[in-house]
Design an enzyme around this catalytic site. Structure first.
Site, mmCIF file in Angstrom:
data_model
loop_
_atom_site.group_PDB
_atom_site.id
_atom_site.type_symbol
_atom_site.label_atom_id
_atom_site.label_comp_id
_atom_site.label_asym_id
_atom_site.label_seq_id
_atom_site.Cartn_x
_atom_site.Cartn_y
_atom_site.Cartn_z
ATOM 1 C CG HIS A 13 -51.750 -62.949 -5.301
ATOM 2 N ND1 HIS A 13 -52.976 -63.054 -4.672
ATOM 3 C CD2 HIS A 13 -51.815 -61.824 -6.068
ATOM 4 C CE1 HIS A 13 -53.746 -62.046 -5.027
ATOM 5 N NE2 HIS A 13 -53.062 -61.279 -5.881
ATOM 6 C CG ASP A 51 -50.613 -57.342 -7.142
ATOM 7 O OD1 ASP A 51 -51.383 -58.330 -7.091
ATOM 8 O OD2 ASP A 51 -50.923 -56.215 -6.709
ATOM 9 C CG HIS A 57 -52.648 -58.741 -2.059
ATOM 10 N ND1 HIS A 57 -51.425 -58.512 -2.675
ATOM 11 C CD2 HIS A 57 -53.568 -58.738 -3.065
ATOM 12 C CE1 HIS A 57 -51.589 -58.378 -3.972
ATOM 13 N NE2 HIS A 57 -52.887 -58.515 -4.239
ATOM 14 N NE ARG A 106 -52.954 -54.797 -9.885
ATOM 15 C CZ ARG A 106 -52.707 -56.057 -10.247
ATOM 16 N NH1 ARG A 106 -53.002 -57.047 -9.425
ATOM 17 N NH2 ARG A 106 -52.174 -56.327 -11.423
#
Length: 311
Positions: A106, A108, A266, A281
């Protein structure tokens, strides 16, 4: 629009940048992220991210949430933690394996119109084995498509939504149902519905590269039957994730990864046998994607202005 690519092998005056893969990935050495980077070094670091798509910094055990935020702010404007999921202070989104695992390819937050430009991820709690993360270069994936497939992809648009959670397909196959914490997280993840129509091929606003904008938040490709949409999605996704187009990182305590979210996907590998894995994150605000014809993405549902300004 002139389509260019980042220059390979550029010279860095302030950073020691070492490539780890032909098409993606580099290690930045000799930098301390626990103190704010001078503007010249932060700009050079950002250039390394654009060139290599994802860069890694080893051994930053003193990096806390505040220093993490200050480092990310040197690369751009931090967003809120997430459009629907509560985070911690200073824009930090904890990614905790006890709430679910992001073990699907995916990019983000593609379900909103203003897709984040950069993601900054640091290791907080690591399992005793496994738990690596892989990244793929979506710009190189486009370049290596057959010209006829490129031409077709450039005319396609896809609907992305947070209700198509990348964790769901994996969790629902597990015998015994969904853990209470995971169900609560999923409920929060889908508490506000977002749906955006993006071009399958976007033009990178800084490098001019064309990149595939897909990943596991894609619900369907516009105008195609379910069967054809699925088949075409798989064809293009397979190009993104071919092994020569990827890099895989074996985390150590204090490691930091910074990637260009506009030119990568990723995948967090869930191979640590139920041990806990926690990452923090912060994302940096990005622009609304633009197609090769200059058409911007369209919001179908949801308002992301509270999550992020549009860069």
């Amino acid at each position: 629009m002139t389509i260019t690519a980042p220059t390979r092998g550029v010279t860095y005056r302030h950073l020691d940048v070492r490539r780890v893969g032909e098409h993606i990935g580099a290690v930045v050495e000799g930098v301390d992220l626990t103190s704010p980077l001078p503007a010249t070094i932060a700009a050079e670091f950002r250039r390394a991210v654009l060139e290599h798509k994802v860069v890694f910094v080893r051994g930053q055990p003193g990096l806390d949430d505040l220093a993490h935020y200050e480092f990310a702010a040197g690369l751009g404007t931090p967003t809120a933690p997430h459009p629907t999921v509560r985070g911690d202070a200073n824009a930090v989104l904890p990614i905790d394996s006890s709430h679910g695992k992001a073990n699907a390819w995916h990019t983000d937050v593609t379900f909103v119109d203003r897709v984040p430009a950069i993601s900054v991820l640091r290791a907080v709690t690591l399992p005793s084995f496994g738990g690596t993360t892989a990244w793929a270069n979506t710009a190189h994936a486009y370049v290596t498509l057959h010209p006829a497939v490129q031409a077709m992809a450039e005319r396609l648009w896809a609907v992305h939504t947070n209700l198509y959670d990348y964790a769901a397909d994996h969790d629902e196959r597990r015998i015994g149902g969904i853990d209470v914490k995971e169900q609560a997280y999923r409920d929060e993840f889908g508490s506000d519905v977002f749906e955006t129509e993006h071009p399958v091929v976007r033009v990178h606003p800084e490098t001019g590269e064309r990149a595939l904008l897909l990943g596991q938040f894609v619900k369907r490709i516009v105008g195609l039957s379910t069967r054809d949409s699925s088949a075409l999605f798989e064809l293009l996704q397979r190009q993104v994730t071919t092994l020569e187009n990827t890099v895989r990182w074996d985390w150590r305590p204090g490691d930091v990864a910074v990637w260009d979210n506009r030119a990568t996907q990723h995948y967090a590998v869930a191979d640590y046998a139920g041990e806990r894995r926690v990452m923090h994150r912060i994302t940096v605000a990005g622009d609304v994607p633009v197609s090769v014809d200059g058409v911007t993405s369209t919001v179908r549902r949801g308002d992301a202005t509270g999550y992020s300004p549009a860069a």
